[in-house]
Design a protein around this motif. Structure first.
Motif, PDB file in Angstrom:
ATOM      1  N   ILE A 303       0.837  -1.205   0.000  1.00  0.00           N
ATOM      2  CA  ILE A 303       0.000   0.000   0.000  1.00  0.00           C
ATOM      3  C   ILE A 303       0.870   1.253   0.000  1.00  0.00           C
ATOM      4  CG2 ILE A 303      -1.748   1.278   1.287  1.00  0.00           C
ATOM      5  CD1 ILE A 303      -2.734  -1.407   2.394  1.00  0.00           C
ATOM      6  N   LEU A 304       1.930   1.266   0.802  1.00  0.00           N
ATOM      7  CA  LEU A 304       2.836   2.429   0.830  1.00  0.00           C
ATOM      8  C   LEU A 304       3.514   2.628  -0.529  1.00  0.00           C
ATOM      9  CD1 LEU A 304       4.508   1.986   4.341  1.00  0.00           C
ATOM     10  CD2 LEU A 304       2.799   3.694   3.685  1.00  0.00           C
ATOM     11  N   SER A 305       3.765   1.555  -1.253  1.00  0.00           N
ATOM     12  CA  SER A 305       4.364   1.671  -2.594  1.00  0.00           C
ATOM     13  C   SER A 305       3.442   2.400  -3.550  1.00  0.00           C
ATOM     14  CB  SER A 305       4.686   0.281  -3.137  1.00  0.00           C
ATOM     15  OG  SER A 305       5.635  -0.385  -2.328  1.00  0.00           O
ATOM     16  N   ASN A 306       2.120   2.236  -3.376  1.00  0.00           N
ATOM     17  CA  ASN A 306       1.167   2.990  -4.200  1.00  0.00           C
ATOM     18  C   ASN A 306       1.067   4.444  -3.752  1.00  0.00           C
ATOM     19  OD1 ASN A 306       0.516   0.748  -5.759  1.00  0.00           O
ATOM     20  ND2 ASN A 306      -1.156   0.127  -4.424  1.00  0.00           N
ATOM     21  N   LEU A 307       1.086   4.669  -2.442  1.00  0.00           N
ATOM     22  CA  LEU A 307       0.959   6.035  -1.932  1.00  0.00           C
ATOM     23  C   LEU A 307       2.170   6.892  -2.263  1.00  0.00           C
ATOM     24  CD1 LEU A 307      -0.565   5.339   1.622  1.00  0.00           C
ATOM     25  CD2 LEU A 307      -1.769   5.897  -0.492  1.00  0.00           C
ATOM     26  N   VAL A 308       3.381   6.293  -2.299  1.00  0.00           N
ATOM     27  CA  VAL A 308       4.598   7.069  -2.509  1.00  0.00           C
ATOM     28  C   VAL A 308       4.683   7.612  -3.933  1.00  0.00           C
ATOM     29  CG1 VAL A 308       6.164   5.248  -3.349  1.00  0.00           C
ATOM     30  CG2 VAL A 308       7.050   7.056  -1.849  1.00  0.00           C
ATOM     31  N   SER A 309       3.832   7.141  -4.821  1.00  0.00           N
ATOM     32  CA  SER A 309       3.869   7.630  -6.203  1.00  0.00           C
ATOM     33  C   SER A 309       3.298   9.034  -6.343  1.00  0.00           C
ATOM     34  CB  SER A 309       3.079   6.670  -7.113  1.00  0.00           C
ATOM     35  OG  SER A 309       1.723   6.612  -6.712  1.00  0.00           O
ATOM     36  N   THR A 310       2.608   9.530  -5.310  1.00  0.00           N
ATOM     37  CA  THR A 310       2.064  10.893  -5.337  1.00  0.00           C
ATOM     38  C   THR A 310       2.833  11.781  -4.362  1.00  0.00           C
ATOM     39  OG1 THR A 310       0.417  10.459  -3.597  1.00  0.00           O
ATOM     40  CG2 THR A 310      -0.212   9.952  -5.865  1.00  0.00           C
ATOM     41  N   ARG A 311       2.799  13.073  -4.628  1.00  0.00           N
ATOM     42  CA  ARG A 311       3.515  14.019  -3.771  1.00  0.00           C
ATOM     43  C   ARG A 311       2.928  14.050  -2.361  1.00  0.00           C
ATOM     44  NH1 ARG A 311       4.271  20.459  -5.185  1.00  0.00           N
ATOM     45  NH2 ARG A 311       5.587  20.993  -3.393  1.00  0.00           N
ATOM     46  N   GLU A 312       1.603  14.017  -2.279  1.00  0.00           N
ATOM     47  CA  GLU A 312       0.962  14.022  -0.964  1.00  0.00           C
ATOM     48  C   GLU A 312       1.306  12.771  -0.172  1.00  0.00           C
ATOM     49  OE1 GLU A 312      -0.525  14.393  -3.815  1.00  0.00           O
ATOM     50  OE2 GLU A 312      -1.052  16.539  -3.855  1.00  0.00           O
ATOM     51  N   GLY A 313       1.368  11.637  -0.864  1.00  0.00           N
ATOM     52  CA  GLY A 313       1.725  10.393  -0.194  1.00  0.00           C
ATOM     53  C   GLY A 313       3.129  10.409   0.363  1.00  0.00           C
ATOM     54  N   ARG A 314       4.080  10.976  -0.405  1.00  0.00           N
ATOM     55  CA  ARG A 314       5.468  11.058   0.082  1.00  0.00           C
ATOM     56  C   ARG A 314       5.571  11.963   1.305  1.00  0.00           C
ATOM     57  NH1 ARG A 314       6.260  11.236  -5.526  1.00  0.00           N
ATOM     58  NH2 ARG A 314       6.473  13.500  -5.543  1.00  0.00           N
ATOM     59  N   LYS A 315       4.846  13.061   1.262  1.00  0.00           N
ATOM     60  CA  LYS A 315       4.864  13.960   2.416  1.00  0.00           C
ATOM     61  C   LYS A 315       4.294  13.276   3.655  1.00  0.00           C
ATOM     62  CE  LYS A 315       4.656  18.469   0.129  1.00  0.00           C
ATOM     63  NZ  LYS A 315       3.839  19.711  -0.048  1.00  0.00           N
ATOM     64  N   ALA A 316       3.217  12.519   3.453  1.00  0.00           N
ATOM     65  CA  ALA A 316       2.598  11.843   4.590  1.00  0.00           C
ATOM     66  C   ALA A 316       3.530  10.794   5.185  1.00  0.00           C
ATOM     67  CB  ALA A 316       1.284  11.199   4.156  1.00  0.00           C
ATOM     68  N   ILE A 317       4.259  10.082   4.328  1.00  0.00           N
ATOM     69  CA  ILE A 317       5.194   9.065   4.831  1.00  0.00           C
ATOM     70  C   ILE A 317       6.356   9.731   5.559  1.00  0.00           C
ATOM     71  CG2 ILE A 317       6.780   7.231   4.144  1.00  0.00           C
ATOM     72  CD1 ILE A 317       4.881   6.639   1.795  1.00  0.00           C
ATOM     73  N   SER A 318       6.894  10.825   4.995  1.00  0.00           N
ATOM     74  CA  SER A 318       8.023  11.512   5.625  1.00  0.00           C
ATOM     75  C   SER A 318       7.637  12.113   6.963  1.00  0.00           C
ATOM     76  CB  SER A 318       8.545  12.623   4.702  1.00  0.00           C
ATOM     77  OG  SER A 318       8.996  12.077   3.475  1.00  0.00           O
ATOM     78  N   ALA A 319       6.354  12.477   7.100  1.00  0.00           N
ATOM     79  CA  ALA A 319       5.912  13.117   8.331  1.00  0.00           C
ATOM     80  C   ALA A 319       5.772  12.147   9.497  1.00  0.00           C
ATOM     81  CB  ALA A 319       4.574  13.829   8.097  1.00  0.00           C
ATOM     82  N   VAL A 320       5.734  10.868   9.206  1.00  0.00           N
ATOM     83  CA  VAL A 320       5.618   9.878  10.283  1.00  0.00           C
ATOM     84  C   VAL A 320       6.957   9.770  11.002  1.00  0.00           C
ATOM     85  CG1 VAL A 320       5.114   7.474  10.843  1.00  0.00           C
ATOM     86  CG2 VAL A 320       3.872   8.616   8.996  1.00  0.00           C
ATOM     87  N   PRO A 321       7.000   9.889  12.311  1.00  0.00           N
ATOM     88  CA  PRO A 321       8.281   9.790  13.037  1.00  0.00           C
ATOM     89  C   PRO A 321       8.960   8.440  12.801  1.00  0.00           C
ATOM     90  CG  PRO A 321       6.551  10.656  14.468  1.00  0.00           C
ATOM     91  CD  PRO A 321       5.872  10.202  13.222  1.00  0.00           C
ATOM     92  N   ASP A 322      10.263   8.516  12.540  1.00  0.00           N
ATOM     93  CA  ASP A 322      11.098   7.323  12.345  1.00  0.00           C
ATOM     94  C   ASP A 322      10.657   6.474  11.151  1.00  0.00           C
ATOM     95  OD1 ASP A 322      12.609   7.991  14.594  1.00  0.00           O
ATOM     96  OD2 ASP A 322      11.259   6.879  15.938  1.00  0.00           O
TER      97      ASP A 322
END
Length: 489
Positions: A303-322
């Protein structure tokens, strides 16, 4: 006259042989024919256009087909009888098969009529259960039932039997089985408003039975496999329901329901427009925190592999601590190559798109993990690891080049002003600076080599290889240009 006829007949019979020889031969083997007999034979042969010898052959040849006809007639009759028997058997089997199909069609028509009877709920429930069984493994039955109009009454049962668990379960699983392997049925089920009716059941104030909840999750999974249904399901409240299902910790959701919910969310995350609806929930935080649970980690990374394809998804992943250190740690899971491939893909996309994420990867010690993965991982993981190393090396090189440029611009005038001699103090200062830089480079190179040697020993130890192994050419190519510019130490 008699002599003439006799001599003539003899000439005809003898040909070029002499008479004495003919006479002696006839005396020993044949009886003599009289002249009248020979004349008759010759006359018959001439009148028929062939000799008596050919006449005999023609007689035998004319008799031969009659003999063959007599012998082959019974065989042809036997073959025709067998053929007629086979045809009659085939016709009988076709009639039986046709009769069975007609009976089956009548049964399906009867089931659809029973589904449409709103007065007798028990009969409708029984009909829905029968549809569920018949449509489970027969693709032809699914299409026939849909053409007969079984889908609308089954969807209507979701509204009319809200308090009847057995009826709801029967209708939901009947719809699920009708959609298996049939895209037209999946589209028809969504078109008649099944998603809205399922959501009404979810939002019921009386609560939702676990069996009904599990059936709804299974339907969302099946229906979300069709691309045209992804946006319709994703834009509804179904994503929140699926997220609640996978986050459930009080055993309200069965393990099968959680697995189906993960798969349904994966189907929905494929469609980029659904990413915004997913980010409205706390799914990304839950997914990152779930990494490490081997039962769900692979689906989580998918699921994260699909989300990282968008800019919003990358920001959301980077915002998660650690998040970055957790993903980097996955690269060391040698027992799960699929997880390594998915984690390396996520890190590769994030490293390519965000400078801040690259810095976080370097701080998390990604270089060691990438070197190990490039040697011991799968082919796909090796390619992705090499790509990440290249991204980090190029970016680090740009930073160092920029810093050296600034240093040269500042230090050159200072060295020049320390002495008035252009070839004296200036050159001496430059040589001293060059010697100092060479010493710094030597120190950095030594530290990098020590770091690489330690990393190599760790890799060899993990791979259970001999300690005196010689590094491969692939490893040498990765570390040949490794300085403080490319790999941290």
């Amino acid at each position: 006259m008699a002599n003439y006829h006799r001599n003539n007949v003899e000439n005809v019979v003898l040909g070029h042989h002499n008479r004495s020889k003919f006479s002696s031969t006839l005396a020993g083997h044949f009886r003599l024919w009289n002249a009248a007999s020979f004349r008759r034979v010759i006359f018959d042969a001439v009148s028929c256009g062939a000799s008596s010898r050919y006449a005999d052959r023609s007689d035998t040849s004319s008799e031969k087909p009659q003999h063959q006809q007599r012998t082959t007639k019974p065989n042809n009759n036997a073959k025709s009888e067998k053929l007629s028997d086979l045809l009659s058997i085939a016709e009988a089997e076709a009639d039986v098969e046709t009769k069975k199909k007609e009976e089956k069609l009548e049964e399906l028509k009867r089931l659809v009529k029973e589904l449409q009877h709103e007065e007798d709920s028990a009969k409708r429930t029984e009909a829905a259960a029968t549809v569920r069984l018949l449509a489970k493994e027969d693709l032809e039955v699914r299409g026939t039932l849909a053409m007969l109009g079984a889908i609308p009454p089954l969807v209507a049962m979701l509204d009319e039997a809200q308090n009847e668990v057995d009826s709801l379960v029967a209708s939901l699983y009947a719809l699920l089985n009708l959609g298996i392997g049939n895209d037209a049925n999946k589209a028809a089920i969504v078109k008649v408003g099944s998603v809205e009716k399922m959501l009404k059941l979810i939002e019921s104030p009386d609560g939702l039975d676990s069996s009904v909840s599990e059936a709804i999750v299974a339907n969302f999974l099946g229906l979300s496999a069709l691309d045209s249904n992804k946006l319709i399901i994703g834009s509804s409240a179904s994503i929140s329901f699926l997220v609640r299902t996978i986050q459930s910790k009080d055993n309200k959701s069965s393990p099968q329901a959680k697995q189906d919910a993960f798969r349904a969310l994966y189907n929905l995350s494929i469609f980029p427009a659904n990413v915004a609806f997913i980010l409205e929930t706390d799914l990304v935080v839950f997914l990152v925190d779930s990494i490490g649970d081997m039962e769900v980690t692979e689906r989580t990374l998918a699921i994260l592999s699909n989300l990282v394809s968008t800019r919003e998804g990358r920001k959301a992943i980077s915002a998660v601590p650690d998040a970055i250190p957790i993903l980097v740690d996955v690269l060391n899971w040698t027992d799960s190559p699929e997880c390594q491939e998915k984690a390396s893909y996520i890190l590769m996309v994030m490293a390519h798109k965000s400078y801040g994420d690259k810095q976080a990867m370097i701080e998390a010690g990604i270089a060691t993990s990438l070197l190990e993965l490039s040697l011991l991982g799968t082919t796909l993981a090796q390619k992705r690891a090499s790509r990440i190393l290249e991204i980090l090396r190029v970016d680090k090189g740009k930073q160092v080049s920029a810093s050296y440029g600034m240093g040269a611009a500042v230090s050159a005038p200072i060295c020049g002003s320390s002495s008035g001699k252009a070839d004296g103090g200036g050159r001496e200062c430059f040589e001293e600076d060059e010697e100092m830089m060479s010493e710094e480079k030597k120190a950095v190179k030594q530290l990098v080599q020590q770091s690489l040697q330690q990393n190599m020993r760790k890799i060899v130890k993990r791979a259970n290889l001999p300690q005196d192994i010689v590094p491969s050419d692939h490893f040498k190519s990765l570390t040949s240009s490794s300085t403080s510019k490319s790999l941290p130490f």
